[in-house]
Scaffold this motif. Structure first.
Motif, PDB file in Angstrom:
ATOM      1  N   GLY A 330       0.803  -1.223   0.000  1.00  0.00           N
ATOM      2  CA  GLY A 330       0.000   0.000   0.000  1.00  0.00           C
ATOM      3  C   GLY A 330       0.831   1.265   0.000  1.00  0.00           C
ATOM      4  O   GLY A 330       0.465   2.265   0.626  1.00  0.00           O
ATOM      5  N   LEU A 331       1.937   1.245  -0.741  1.00  0.00           N
ATOM      6  CA  LEU A 331       2.875   2.364  -0.667  1.00  0.00           C
ATOM      7  C   LEU A 331       2.394   3.602  -1.416  1.00  0.00           C
ATOM      8  O   LEU A 331       2.809   4.718  -1.083  1.00  0.00           O
ATOM      9  N   VAL A 332       1.541   3.430  -2.400  1.00  0.00           N
ATOM     10  CA  VAL A 332       1.004   4.610  -3.091  1.00  0.00           C
ATOM     11  C   VAL A 332       0.130   5.414  -2.126  1.00  0.00           C
ATOM     12  O   VAL A 332       0.243   6.642  -2.031  1.00  0.00           O
ATOM     13  N   GLU A 333      -0.702   4.738  -1.384  1.00  0.00           N
ATOM     14  CA  GLU A 333      -1.530   5.410  -0.382  1.00  0.00           C
ATOM     15  C   GLU A 333      -0.675   5.967   0.748  1.00  0.00           C
ATOM     16  O   GLU A 333      -0.931   7.052   1.269  1.00  0.00           O
ATOM     17  N   ASN A 334       0.380   5.235   1.136  1.00  0.00           N
ATOM     18  CA  ASN A 334       1.287   5.747   2.167  1.00  0.00           C
ATOM     19  C   ASN A 334       1.947   7.042   1.708  1.00  0.00           C
ATOM     20  O   ASN A 334       2.134   7.974   2.513  1.00  0.00           O
ATOM     21  N   SER A 335       2.286   7.096   0.427  1.00  0.00           N
ATOM     22  CA  SER A 335       2.874   8.322  -0.119  1.00  0.00           C
ATOM     23  C   SER A 335       1.914   9.497   0.036  1.00  0.00           C
ATOM     24  O   SER A 335       2.319  10.604   0.413  1.00  0.00           O
TER      25      SER A 335
END
Length: 447
Positions: A330-335
């Motif tokens: 979920g790194l896009v949302e974390n960004s």
């Protein structure tokens, strides 16, 4: 260590570096390892990599999964040419995967070794696209002042930062630059684009090449309606729109690709950097279905463009694993979420200090501007070197960052790995406050 420093000075010509500085002082730091958001030098000093090195280490340092993916692929098929329609599974699967996560209608990929090659390839493809349709006069590429598109021949010419032309000249003809909306407005920037098209003659223009966010120019985030109006202008004049997502792609801005923040559909999209998180060189060009159809139907014989490493199987395998990690963690949302936290930190600093002007983020792409008077946006003089001083102060505090000083600006750019967490954001913000505060006190003594 001293032997390495001397060998560096004797044998290593560094990219985008001062040769004189290297010869006088040796390398600034010799890095030994990376882990998460941190880099460690040969003396085991830790640094927050607040730029993801070159805007590219999106999933952070030391990811064994990517090393394993490379090793596994190398043991099976390290390299095989994609020329003359030869193919292999990693490139096929990667092309399909990138198409599936990209804006609709972008479904075919031409692979390169990196970003400069990707933009050069996009430029050649659009000129070829017009030529095979009987419009060879469509050669001109319009881009923006302060835009950065690479250092190959065409991408250097498309770059709108004059310092990059100084080394070897403008390299190629057929390039011109419109005004950026930075420091002005959507209306004035769109008027400049229209004027540039009219001056060149729309019948001579192949494409408009634009970064959704101008990264190396200073993390210049355009007004919300700018790209939408750009799309309208391109459509009105029958010009192709190329989105340069070399820096902004693969989660950097809180979306998989930055154009998704604006709801705009480009005709071509270039990518690199975050596609492998920098673990191995790879880039490419996505083209729209209509362009692909023209290429399939009207290109006769061989497409005489390609690189030895176009579709490199090991690079493709690493990219597939990298994208898998982006999605699974979920790194896009974390960004997006950590970008909001970073912006809040910047705003808190702005409230406390006297030399902080505009602050901005889009996902984990951000900038802090330093000005003499935030109320009037009066800038410091170039000889004061305010941004470089803050960068040095950050380095002393264990943070690697980047200044932008074009056109007498003092901008500190940020692009930390998108795995960063809230505690690490707070640490970064605290160190930034301390660094700016120290420079602010120094300026107070000399002004």
């Amino acid at each position: 260590m001293e032997n390495l420093r001397e060998l560096d000075k004797r044998h290593f010509i560094h990219p985008t570096s001062s040769i004189q500085q290297q010869q006088e002082n040796g390398p600034k730091v010799i890095m030994e390892k990376g882990e998460g958001i941190y880099l460690y030098d040969k003396s085991d000093n830790a640094y927050i990599d607040a730029m993801s090195s070159l805007w590219n280490v999106n999933i952070g340092h030391g990811r064994v999964e990517l090393a394993d993916a490379a090793a596994e692929q190398m043991k099976k098929l390290a390299f095989s040419s994609a020329f003359s329609t030869f193919s292999h599974e990693p490139a096929i699967k990667l092309a399909e995967k990138i198409a599936s996560i990209s804006p609709a209608n972008l479904n075919a990929v031409f692979f390169t070794s990196g970003g400069s090659e990707a933009n050069d390839s996009a430029i050649k493809l659009v000129r070829h696209y017009w030529k095979i349709q009987g419009q060879p006069e469509r050669q001109t590429i319009i881009s923006l002042k302060r835009g950065y598109h690479g250092v190959a021949a065409a991408s250097t010419s498309a770059t709108g930062i004059p310092q990059f032309w100084g080394m070897a000249g403008h390299m190629m003809t057929g390039f011109t630059h419109a005004e950026t909306p930075y420091g002005s407005s959507t209306d004035s920037a769109i008027a400049s684009l229209r004027e540039t098209i009219e001056t060149e003659g729309a019948e001579n223009v192949a494409a408009f090449l634009v970064e959704p966010v101008q990264g190396a120019g200073g993390v210049l985030i355009p007004p919300k309606d700018y790209l939408e109006k750009v799309r309208q202008v391109c459509d009105a004049y029958g010009i192709l729109l190329i989105a340069d997502e070399i820096i902004t792609g693969f989660g950097r801005t809180g979306k998989m690709f930055a154009v998704e923040n604006y709801g705009v559909q480009p005709d071509l999209l270039t990518f690199a950097k975050g596609v492998t998180s920098g673990y191995i060189p790879l880039g490419g060009v996505l083209v729209s279905d209509p362009i692909h159809e023209v290429l399939k139907e009207m290109s006769e014989g061989t497409l005489f463009h390609g690189f030895t490493y176009s579709g490199h199987p090991t690079a493709a395998a690493v990219a597939l694993k990298n994208i898998e990690i982006l999605e699974q963690e979920g790194l896009v949302e974390n960004s997006r979420e950590m970008g909001e936290a970073l912006l809040q930190g910047f705003q808190n600093i702005k409230e406390k200090l006297n030399i902080v002007g505009n602050v901005r983020t889009m996902g984990l792409l951000g900038a802090v501007e330093l000005v003499r008077n935030p109320g009037t946006n009066e800038r410091f003089t170039s000889d004061q070197k305010v941004a470089p001083k803050v960068i040095d102060a950050l380095h002393q505090r264990g943070v690697i960052c980047r200044p932008v000083t074009y056109d007498n600006t003092d901008i500190i750019c940020f692009a930390p790995p998108i795995i960063i967490n809230k505690v690490q954001i707070n640490t970064l913000v605290d160190k930034l406050y301390d660094a700016i505060h120290a420079v602010e006190k120094e300026l107070g003594q000399v002004m």
